[in-house]
Design a protein around this motif. Structure first.
Motif, PDB file in Angstrom:
ATOM      1  N   VAL A  76     -40.029  46.101  32.105  1.00  0.00           N
ATOM      2  CA  VAL A  76     -41.221  45.942  32.940  1.00  0.00           C
ATOM      3  C   VAL A  76     -41.154  47.005  34.037  1.00  0.00           C
ATOM      4  O   VAL A  76     -40.221  47.013  34.835  1.00  0.00           O
ATOM      5  N   VAL A  77     -42.152  47.893  34.051  1.00  0.00           N
ATOM      6  CA  VAL A  77     -42.155  49.027  34.969  1.00  0.00           C
ATOM      7  C   VAL A  77     -43.366  48.922  35.889  1.00  0.00           C
ATOM      8  O   VAL A  77     -44.503  49.089  35.454  1.00  0.00           O
ATOM      9  N   ALA A  95     -44.475  39.124  35.557  1.00  0.00           N
ATOM     10  CA  ALA A  95     -44.377  39.580  34.175  1.00  0.00           C
ATOM     11  C   ALA A  95     -43.064  39.118  33.540  1.00  0.00           C
ATOM     12  O   ALA A  95     -43.040  38.695  32.383  1.00  0.00           O
ATOM     13  N   ARG A  96     -41.984  39.165  34.296  1.00  0.00           N
ATOM     14  CA  ARG A  96     -40.682  38.710  33.791  1.00  0.00           C
ATOM     15  C   ARG A  96     -40.761  37.262  33.326  1.00  0.00           C
ATOM     16  O   ARG A  96     -40.341  36.923  32.224  1.00  0.00           O
ATOM     17  N   ARG A  97     -41.333  36.415  34.170  1.00  0.00           N
ATOM     18  CA  ARG A  97     -41.421  34.991  33.838  1.00  0.00           C
ATOM     19  C   ARG A  97     -42.245  34.776  32.564  1.00  0.00           C
ATOM     20  O   ARG A  97     -41.854  34.020  31.677  1.00  0.00           O
ATOM     21  N   ILE A  98     -43.377  35.459  32.473  1.00  0.00           N
ATOM     22  CA  ILE A  98     -44.242  35.320  31.296  1.00  0.00           C
ATOM     23  C   ILE A  98     -43.526  35.801  30.044  1.00  0.00           C
ATOM     24  O   ILE A  98     -43.524  35.124  29.004  1.00  0.00           O
ATOM     25  N   LEU A  99     -42.914  36.968  30.116  1.00  0.00           N
ATOM     26  CA  LEU A  99     -42.262  37.551  28.944  1.00  0.00           C
ATOM     27  C   LEU A  99     -41.011  36.783  28.529  1.00  0.00           C
ATOM     28  O   LEU A  99     -40.730  36.655  27.336  1.00  0.00           O
ATOM     29  N   GLU A 100     -40.264  36.266  29.493  1.00  0.00           N
ATOM     30  CA  GLU A 100     -39.119  35.424  29.137  1.00  0.00           C
ATOM     31  C   GLU A 100     -39.586  34.162  28.424  1.00  0.00           C
ATOM     32  O   GLU A 100     -38.942  33.710  27.474  1.00  0.00           O
ATOM     33  N   GLY A 122     -40.025  34.798  24.844  1.00  0.00           N
ATOM     34  CA  GLY A 122     -38.825  35.136  24.093  1.00  0.00           C
ATOM     35  C   GLY A 122     -38.235  36.516  24.283  1.00  0.00           C
ATOM     36  O   GLY A 122     -37.457  36.971  23.425  1.00  0.00           O
ATOM     37  N   PHE A 123     -38.535  37.198  25.372  1.00  0.00           N
ATOM     38  CA  PHE A 123     -37.980  38.523  25.606  1.00  0.00           C
ATOM     39  C   PHE A 123     -36.851  38.490  26.618  1.00  0.00           C
ATOM     40  O   PHE A 123     -36.879  37.714  27.572  1.00  0.00           O
ATOM     41  N   ASP A 124     -35.858  39.369  26.419  1.00  0.00           N
ATOM     42  CA  ASP A 124     -34.901  39.718  27.466  1.00  0.00           C
ATOM     43  C   ASP A 124     -35.580  40.811  28.285  1.00  0.00           C
ATOM     44  O   ASP A 124     -36.207  41.718  27.727  1.00  0.00           O
ATOM     45  N   ILE A 125     -35.429  40.747  29.611  1.00  0.00           N
ATOM     46  CA  ILE A 125     -36.183  41.633  30.491  1.00  0.00           C
ATOM     47  C   ILE A 125     -35.267  42.527  31.307  1.00  0.00           C
ATOM     48  O   ILE A 125     -34.249  42.085  31.827  1.00  0.00           O
ATOM     49  N   ALA A 126     -35.684  43.789  31.428  1.00  0.00           N
ATOM     50  CA  ALA A 126     -35.123  44.722  32.405  1.00  0.00           C
ATOM     51  C   ALA A 126     -36.301  45.150  33.276  1.00  0.00           C
ATOM     52  O   ALA A 126     -37.454  45.062  32.850  1.00  0.00           O
TER      53      ALA A 126
END
Length: 121
Positions: free
Chosen positions: A6-7, A17-22, A25-29
């Motif tokens: 996420v940039v 965005a991190r919360r939504i994507l996690e 099912g995504f690992d987030i950087a």
């Protein structure tokens, strides 16, 4: 598990965005600008990049052009997420290698749909 970088220069946007994507099912950087994002990609190429356009140091479009020229840089699915809504700007992003385009503000449903359309979920 798939990874998403996420940039965005907004810490709040990155956290939302991190919360939504996690949740889907995504690992987030996270990266706060294109230069930091490029360093992440050179260390470990993600499956997806959620990318803002207007950032200091290196814009999203500058990052995207460099990313696509990097070894393995054709692989990540890039979804622009920005306030830029001019048709010419959207076309520019797609022509430079973006796979999808989301307008801010966004919500979990919009991200889930766009990531599904891009084949990420």
């Amino acid at each position: 598990m798939k990874t998403c970088l996420v940039v965005d220069d907004s810490r709040v946007i990155r956290k939302v965005a991190r919360r939504i994507l996690e949740d889907i099912g995504f690992d987030i950087a996270e990266a706060s600008d294109g230069l930091e994002a490029l360093a992440w990609c050179r260390a470990a190429m993600p499956d997806a990049v959620l990318l803002d356009w207007n950032m200091p140091v290196m814009t999203g479009i500058e990052f995207l052009k460099i990313l696509r020229a990097e070894p393995g840089g054709e692989r990540p699915t890039v979804v622009f997420c920005t306030v830029e809504n001019d048709v010419d700007r959207i076309r520019e992003a797609l022509d430079c290698g973006a796979d999808e385009y989301i307008m801010k503000p966004f919500d979990g449903d919009i991200i889930a749909v766009k990531f599904a359309e891009a084949g990420l979920t």
